[in-house]
Scaffold this motif. Structure first.
Motif, PDB file in Angstrom:
ATOM      1  N   LEU A  71      43.527 -56.635 -11.633  1.00  0.00           N
ATOM      2  CA  LEU A  71      42.660 -55.497 -11.352  1.00  0.00           C
ATOM      3  C   LEU A  71      42.833 -55.205  -9.878  1.00  0.00           C
ATOM      4  CD1 LEU A  71      39.322 -56.293 -13.245  1.00  0.00           C
ATOM      5  CD2 LEU A  71      41.160 -54.739 -13.924  1.00  0.00           C
ATOM      6  N   LYS A  72      43.235 -53.978  -9.542  1.00  0.00           N
ATOM      7  CA  LYS A  72      43.503 -53.613  -8.149  1.00  0.00           C
ATOM      8  C   LYS A  72      42.551 -52.504  -7.698  1.00  0.00           C
ATOM      9  CE  LYS A  72      47.973 -52.801  -8.783  1.00  0.00           C
ATOM     10  NZ  LYS A  72      49.365 -52.478  -8.514  1.00  0.00           N
ATOM     11  N   ASN A  73      42.029 -52.651  -6.496  1.00  0.00           N
ATOM     12  CA  ASN A  73      41.205 -51.623  -5.884  1.00  0.00           C
ATOM     13  C   ASN A  73      42.096 -50.817  -4.950  1.00  0.00           C
ATOM     14  OD1 ASN A  73      39.437 -50.007  -4.499  1.00  0.00           O
ATOM     15  ND2 ASN A  73      37.940 -51.610  -4.080  1.00  0.00           N
ATOM     16  N   ASP A  74      42.605 -49.697  -5.448  1.00  0.00           N
ATOM     17  CA  ASP A  74      43.472 -48.824  -4.666  1.00  0.00           C
ATOM     18  C   ASP A  74      42.681 -47.758  -3.918  1.00  0.00           C
ATOM     19  OD1 ASP A  74      45.832 -50.117  -5.501  1.00  0.00           O
ATOM     20  OD2 ASP A  74      45.846 -48.974  -7.377  1.00  0.00           O
ATOM     21  N   GLY A  75      41.356 -47.847  -3.964  1.00  0.00           N
ATOM     22  CA  GLY A  75      40.511 -46.865  -3.296  1.00  0.00           C
ATOM     23  C   GLY A  75      40.190 -47.261  -1.866  1.00  0.00           C
ATOM     24  N   THR A  76      39.281 -46.503  -1.259  1.00  0.00           N
ATOM     25  CA  THR A  76      38.872 -46.761   0.117  1.00  0.00           C
ATOM     26  C   THR A  76      37.497 -47.405   0.190  1.00  0.00           C
ATOM     27  OG1 THR A  76      37.910 -44.545   0.333  1.00  0.00           O
ATOM     28  CG2 THR A  76      40.230 -44.812   0.980  1.00  0.00           C
ATOM     29  N   LEU A  77      36.810 -47.503  -0.942  1.00  0.00           N
ATOM     30  CA  LEU A  77      35.478 -48.109  -0.989  1.00  0.00           C
ATOM     31  C   LEU A  77      35.536 -49.453  -1.700  1.00  0.00           C
ATOM     32  CD1 LEU A  77      33.371 -44.994  -2.094  1.00  0.00           C
ATOM     33  CD2 LEU A  77      33.595 -45.934   0.214  1.00  0.00           C
ATOM     34  N   VAL A  82      32.982 -54.747 -11.828  1.00  0.00           N
ATOM     35  CA  VAL A  82      33.848 -54.053 -12.778  1.00  0.00           C
ATOM     36  C   VAL A  82      33.346 -54.433 -14.168  1.00  0.00           C
ATOM     37  CG1 VAL A  82      36.177 -53.770 -13.681  1.00  0.00           C
ATOM     38  CG2 VAL A  82      35.836 -54.075 -11.219  1.00  0.00           C
ATOM     39  N   ILE A  83      32.760 -53.465 -14.837  1.00  0.00           N
ATOM     40  CA  ILE A  83      32.164 -53.694 -16.152  1.00  0.00           C
ATOM     41  C   ILE A  83      33.253 -53.573 -17.219  1.00  0.00           C
ATOM     42  CG2 ILE A  83      30.431 -52.900 -17.801  1.00  0.00           C
ATOM     43  CD1 ILE A  83      29.332 -54.086 -15.132  1.00  0.00           C
ATOM     44  N   LEU A  84      33.362 -54.601 -18.052  1.00  0.00           N
ATOM     45  CA  LEU A  84      34.341 -54.636 -19.136  1.00  0.00           C
ATOM     46  C   LEU A  84      33.644 -54.292 -20.446  1.00  0.00           C
ATOM     47  CD1 LEU A  84      37.039 -55.413 -20.531  1.00  0.00           C
ATOM     48  CD2 LEU A  84      36.226 -57.783 -20.523  1.00  0.00           C
ATOM     49  N   THR A  85      34.108 -53.226 -21.095  1.00  0.00           N
ATOM     50  CA  THR A  85      33.618 -52.910 -22.435  1.00  0.00           C
ATOM     51  C   THR A  85      34.765 -53.057 -23.418  1.00  0.00           C
ATOM     52  OG1 THR A  85      33.966 -50.538 -22.080  1.00  0.00           O
ATOM     53  CG2 THR A  85      31.765 -51.374 -21.679  1.00  0.00           C
ATOM     54  N   ALA A 129      28.613 -56.354 -21.684  1.00  0.00           N
ATOM     55  CA  ALA A 129      29.248 -55.695 -20.537  1.00  0.00           C
ATOM     56  C   ALA A 129      29.411 -56.696 -19.405  1.00  0.00           C
ATOM     57  CB  ALA A 129      28.418 -54.492 -20.093  1.00  0.00           C
ATOM     58  N   PRO A 130      30.307 -57.679 -19.581  1.00  0.00           N
ATOM     59  CA  PRO A 130      30.488 -58.663 -18.513  1.00  0.00           C
ATOM     60  C   PRO A 130      31.127 -58.032 -17.273  1.00  0.00           C
ATOM     61  CG  PRO A 130      32.092 -59.014 -20.266  1.00  0.00           C
ATOM     62  CD  PRO A 130      31.164 -57.942 -20.736  1.00  0.00           C
ATOM     63  N   ASP A 131      30.809 -58.624 -16.133  1.00  0.00           N
ATOM     64  CA  ASP A 131      31.384 -58.192 -14.859  1.00  0.00           C
ATOM     65  C   ASP A 131      32.652 -58.999 -14.632  1.00  0.00           C
ATOM     66  OD1 ASP A 131      32.031 -57.536 -12.253  1.00  0.00           O
ATOM     67  OD2 ASP A 131      30.124 -58.177 -11.389  1.00  0.00           O
ATOM     68  N   ALA A 132      33.788 -58.326 -14.635  1.00  0.00           N
ATOM     69  CA  ALA A 132      35.087 -59.005 -14.527  1.00  0.00           C
ATOM     70  C   ALA A 132      35.359 -59.573 -13.139  1.00  0.00           C
ATOM     71  CB  ALA A 132      36.209 -58.043 -14.920  1.00  0.00           C
ATOM     72  N   VAL A 133      34.688 -59.073 -12.114  1.00  0.00           N
ATOM     73  CA  VAL A 133      34.964 -59.545 -10.755  1.00  0.00           C
ATOM     74  C   VAL A 133      33.786 -60.317 -10.164  1.00  0.00           C
ATOM     75  CG1 VAL A 133      36.727 -57.819 -10.254  1.00  0.00           C
ATOM     76  CG2 VAL A 133      34.327 -57.312  -9.742  1.00  0.00           C
ATOM     77  N   GLN A 134      32.960 -60.872 -11.046  1.00  0.00           N
ATOM     78  CA  GLN A 134      31.851 -61.703 -10.594  1.00  0.00           C
ATOM     79  C   GLN A 134      32.325 -63.141 -10.455  1.00  0.00           C
ATOM     80  OE1 GLN A 134      28.621 -61.908 -13.357  1.00  0.00           O
ATOM     81  NE2 GLN A 134      27.282 -62.997 -11.961  1.00  0.00           N
ATOM     82  N   LYS A 135      31.912 -63.792  -9.381  1.00  0.00           N
ATOM     83  CA  LYS A 135      32.262 -65.193  -9.187  1.00  0.00           C
ATOM     84  C   LYS A 135      31.350 -66.016 -10.091  1.00  0.00           C
ATOM     85  CE  LYS A 135      33.147 -68.677  -5.698  1.00  0.00           C
ATOM     86  NZ  LYS A 135      33.464 -68.865  -4.301  1.00  0.00           N
ATOM     87  N   LYS A 136      31.941 -66.665 -11.092  1.00  0.00           N
ATOM     88  CA  LYS A 136      31.153 -67.391 -12.083  1.00  0.00           C
ATOM     89  C   LYS A 136      31.132 -68.894 -11.843  1.00  0.00           C
ATOM     90  CE  LYS A 136      31.907 -64.015 -15.729  1.00  0.00           C
ATOM     91  NZ  LYS A 136      30.708 -63.282 -15.549  1.00  0.00           N
ATOM     92  N   ILE A 137      32.065 -69.404 -11.088  1.00  0.00           N
ATOM     93  CA  ILE A 137      32.144 -70.839 -10.830  1.00  0.00           C
ATOM     94  C   ILE A 137      31.709 -71.079  -9.396  1.00  0.00           C
ATOM     95  CG2 ILE A 137      33.698 -72.799 -10.603  1.00  0.00           C
ATOM     96  CD1 ILE A 137      35.468 -71.554 -12.698  1.00  0.00           C
ATOM     97  N   PHE A 182      37.701 -50.896 -18.219  1.00  0.00           N
ATOM     98  CA  PHE A 182      37.209 -51.498 -16.990  1.00  0.00           C
ATOM     99  C   PHE A 182      36.594 -50.381 -16.146  1.00  0.00           C
ATOM    100  CE2 PHE A 182      40.670 -54.220 -18.400  1.00  0.00           C
ATOM    101  CZ  PHE A 182      40.132 -55.490 -18.253  1.00  0.00           C
ATOM    102  N   GLU A 183      35.286 -50.461 -15.901  1.00  0.00           N
ATOM    103  CA  GLU A 183      34.591 -49.416 -15.142  1.00  0.00           C
ATOM    104  C   GLU A 183      34.128 -49.977 -13.801  1.00  0.00           C
ATOM    105  OE1 GLU A 183      30.725 -46.442 -15.435  1.00  0.00           O
ATOM    106  OE2 GLU A 183      31.097 -47.884 -17.015  1.00  0.00           O
ATOM    107  N   ALA A 184      34.642 -49.427 -12.723  1.00  0.00           N
ATOM    108  CA  ALA A 184      34.300 -49.871 -11.380  1.00  0.00           C
ATOM    109  C   ALA A 184      32.980 -49.236 -10.944  1.00  0.00           C
ATOM    110  CB  ALA A 184      35.402 -49.471 -10.395  1.00  0.00           C
TER     111      ALA A 184
END
Length: 192
Positions: A71-77, A82-85, A129-137, A182-184
């Motif tokens: 998953l790449k953030n190619d934006g400026t923000l 990132v919600i996974l459905t 709707a899990p968050d794919a970029v959440q630190k879980k460990i 994947f919804e940012a």
């Protein structure tokens, strides 16, 4: 013209002249500055590489498939989450396909090679709707939750056709089309 009229006209002319002289000679200091200001909105631009994570044929119960994606953030923000459905077109087969999220390599830090972070079947994953970029460990290593502008997260995922030890003949020739969205989401607003 009578003297009265001439005198009245003269007084009026003098008053007009005085008012013009007084108005024309009024002076003051002044200074002008101009500011040019800009408001420019940033962008959220999430991409998935590769765009097709899995495409397999001739599966049988007990098979598993390991895949990697980014998953790449190619934006400026910065992205806060990132919600996974999950969606698919075969409810029965979805009950037999387990998804083992082995790791988010960037968030996990130091973990053992086969440390499963999250495991569930596709039918159980749908509607969540899990968050794919959440630190879980918990770990002092690895990145915090979220995805900063210009960065990427590397994922390892395993799909498994679960062998439930029962007759699964009704699943022969079955197929399933899986759609992951994947919804940012942006980070919270802040004082700037």
């Amino acid at each position: 013209m009578s003297i009265k009229k001439k005198l009245g006209l003269g007084v009026a002319s003098a008053a007009l002249g005085l008012s013009l002289v007084a108005g024309g000679t009024f002076a003051y200091f002044s200074d002008t500055e101009i500011t040019e200001n800009t408001f420019a909105a940033g962008t959220l631009d999430l991409s998935v590489d590769p765009s097709t994570i899995i495409n397999v044929n001739n599966l049988k119960p007990g098979d598993w498939m390991n895949r990697t994606f980014k998953l790449k953030n190619d934006g400026t923000l910065d992205i806060s989450k990132v919600i996974l459905t999950t969606d698919y077109d075969n409810e029965e087969l979805a009950k037999h396909i387990r998804v083992n999220f082995l790791r988010n390599l960037d968030k996990s830090g130091v973990v053992t090679p086969n440390d499963i972070v999250y495991s569930t079947t596709l039918d159980q994953l749908k509607g969540t709707a899990p968050d794919a970029v959440q630190k879980k460990i918990w770990s002092p290593f690895g990145e915090n939750s979220g995805l900063k502008a210009g960065t990427k997260d590397d994922f390892k995922v395993q799909f498994e056709f679960v062998d439930n030890g029962k007759d699964q003949n009704h699943l022969q020739n079955a197929s399933l089309k899986l759609t992951w969205t994947f919804e940012a989401k942006q980070t919270a607003g802040e004082s700037r």
